[in-house]
Design an enzyme around this catalytic site. Structure first.
Site, PDB file in Angstrom:
ATOM      1  N   ASP A 198       0.801  -1.234   0.000  1.00 47.88           N
ATOM      2  CA  ASP A 198       0.000   0.000   0.000  1.00 47.88           C
ATOM      3  C   ASP A 198       0.831   1.280   0.000  1.00 47.88           C
ATOM      4  O   ASP A 198       1.982   1.308   0.402  1.00 47.88           O
ATOM      5  CB  ASP A 198      -0.987   0.011   1.186  1.00 47.88           C
ATOM      6  CG  ASP A 198      -0.323  -0.243   2.534  1.00 47.88           C
ATOM      7  OD1 ASP A 198       0.752  -0.890   2.579  1.00 47.88           O
ATOM      8  OD2 ASP A 198      -0.878   0.197   3.558  1.00 47.88           O
ATOM      9  N   GLU A 216      -0.338  -2.266   5.040  1.00 51.26           N
ATOM     10  CA  GLU A 216       0.579  -2.196   6.185  1.00 51.26           C
ATOM     11  C   GLU A 216       0.354  -0.911   6.974  1.00 51.26           C
ATOM     12  O   GLU A 216       0.603  -0.861   8.175  1.00 51.26           O
ATOM     13  CB  GLU A 216       2.038  -2.273   5.709  1.00 51.26           C
ATOM     14  CG  GLU A 216       3.060  -2.444   6.832  1.00 51.26           C
ATOM     15  CD  GLU A 216       3.373  -1.167   7.584  1.00 51.26           C
ATOM     16  OE1 GLU A 216       3.487  -1.215   8.824  1.00 51.26           O
ATOM     17  OE2 GLU A 216       3.477  -0.104   6.945  1.00 51.26           O
TER      18      GLU A 216
HETATM   19 NI    NI Z   1       6.539   1.059   5.368  1.00 52.41          NI
END
Ligand code: NI
Length: 392
Positions: free
Chosen positions: A81, A139
């Site tokens: 992401d 994440e």
């Molecule tokens: Ni990172």
């Protein structure tokens, strides 16, 4: 084998630059990495590698089976992401998705893992056992793609013997890598406090209950949890980055809102600190005639690097890159959802140098001008393949 991997990493390098630039140009936010996943799936298809997709929305789990005898499984992970940041770089591949940017290097992580995938796939006849490739979404956003993928079984059937993850580090020169055995990155929780008083004219404080003064005392008192309650052997940070009280020069508002973070390296202390924050904030507010609502949003646990796995990985990195290219790292208070894997199976989360002062690549992570030297992709792909190969 080391030379073979180096040669393959050299061969695939230009393609990895292309992949990284593609990701960089087309960044997607957490759990929206659809096109990113499509791009990875197309390459896996092209290379004849089997995979499961749509794990935790956009995650991909692929497998490469070695042709020799062996039944170990080793996992390699990259996050997918990007961040809600308006990119201010001027290179030819800046974000085409306005307001979204790969400012944490996840583009480099994916390109590196694709490189390791390609290299290990070329070397199938040279090892036994299985490599599990984990392309993980989200994440950057609670509860973390790692948490979601584990819930969907990414660490099962069979459970990998070890997992490796790498993350770019703009403090470290390109070509170098860093390791830290043991506790490495902190747990992180978000603190939301709403202090309620009673607003009114600022010239008549005796008729009001001032939430700004109460909130100020709460902030100061909470600092003492770090200095007076935390065992000195446990790193702990409490910081507040937001304090909103929307009155005016002559208006005391009804309430004040404070938001912050607590980071530490011990689960028992983490739980105790949450209680102390709650008790302190509520107690001070009550004593001063107001009220405080406390909400603590529990985030990632701390990242612990398996001691023997990480010491061995560092040794292997020295063999692969030379001793002058491998450094020891300090523990740090930033957080990573790789923590979830590392709390369940032996994990090693290491750092990839991407700094190049001559090219002006010195900005930090989550900065709108962050950029990584793409020479790092050769190390990122090759070292990861080497570490996985040596575990099997
Ligand atoms: Ni990172």
């Amino acid at each position: 084998m080391k030379e073979k991997i180096e040669t393959l990493a050299q061969q695939i390098h230009q393609k990895l630059i292309d992949y990284r630039r593609h990701f960089h140009k087309n960044p997607e936010l957490s759990l929206k990495e659809f096109k990113t996943a499509d791009f990875i799936k197309a390459l896996l298809d092209e290379w004849g590698i089997t995979y499961t997709s749509e794990v935790a929305v956009t995650g991909i789990i692929a497998h490469i089976k070695g042709e020799k005898e062996g039944n170990k499984t080793i996992a390699l992970r990259a996050d997918m992401d990007a961040l809600p940041i308006i990119e201010e770089n001027t290179h030819s591949f800046i974000s085409q998705n306005q307001g979204v940017m790969h400012a944490c290097g996840h583009d480099v992580h994916m390109a590196s893992l694709l490189g390791a995938t390609w290299i290990l796939n070329q070397l199938r006849s040279e090892f036994g056992g299985t490599i599990r490739l984990i392309f993980q979404p989200s994440e950057e956003q609670y509860p973390g793609g790692a948490f979601l993928m584990i819930k969907e079984g990414v660490l099962e059937n069979p459970t990998p013997k070890a997992i490796f993850g790498q993350h770019v580090l703009p403090d470290l020169l390109v070509g170098m890598v860093g390791f830290k055995p043991g506790k490495y990155m902190a747990s992180t929780d978000e603190i939301y406090l709403t202090v309620k008083g009673r607003g009114g004219h600022a010239a008549q404080p005796e008729k009001n209950i001032d939430p700004i003064v109460i909130a100020s005392q709460i902030i100061v008192a909470l600092q003492q949890i770090v200095s007076r309650n935390t065992p000195p052997s446990i790193p702990c940070v409490i910081s507040f980055g937001k304090f909103i009280a929307n009155g005016r020069t002559n208006i005391i508002p009804d309430e004040a809102k404070i938001e912050g973070t607590i980071r530490t390296f011990s689960e028992p202390w983490r739980a105790e600190a949450h209680e102390l924050i709650k008790r302190t904030a509520e107690g001070i507010a009550t004593a001063l005639g107001g009220e405080c609502e406390v909400f603590i949003d529990k985030g990632y646990p701390y990242v612990v690097n398996d001691e023997s796995l990480t010491i061995r990985a560092k040794q292997l990195a020295i063999e692969y890159l030379g001793a002058e290219k491998v450094v020891d790292l300090e523990e740090r208070m930033t957080a990573e959802d790789f923590a979830y894997y590392s709390q369940i199976i032996p994990g090693c989360f290491y750092r990839l140098g991407v700094r190049n002062e001559e090219k002006g690549m010195t900005y930090g992570l989550h900065n709108s001008r962050f950029d990584a030297d793409e020479e790092s992709l050769k190390v990122g792909a090759g070292l990861m393949a080497w570490l996985a190969y040596k575990q099997l």
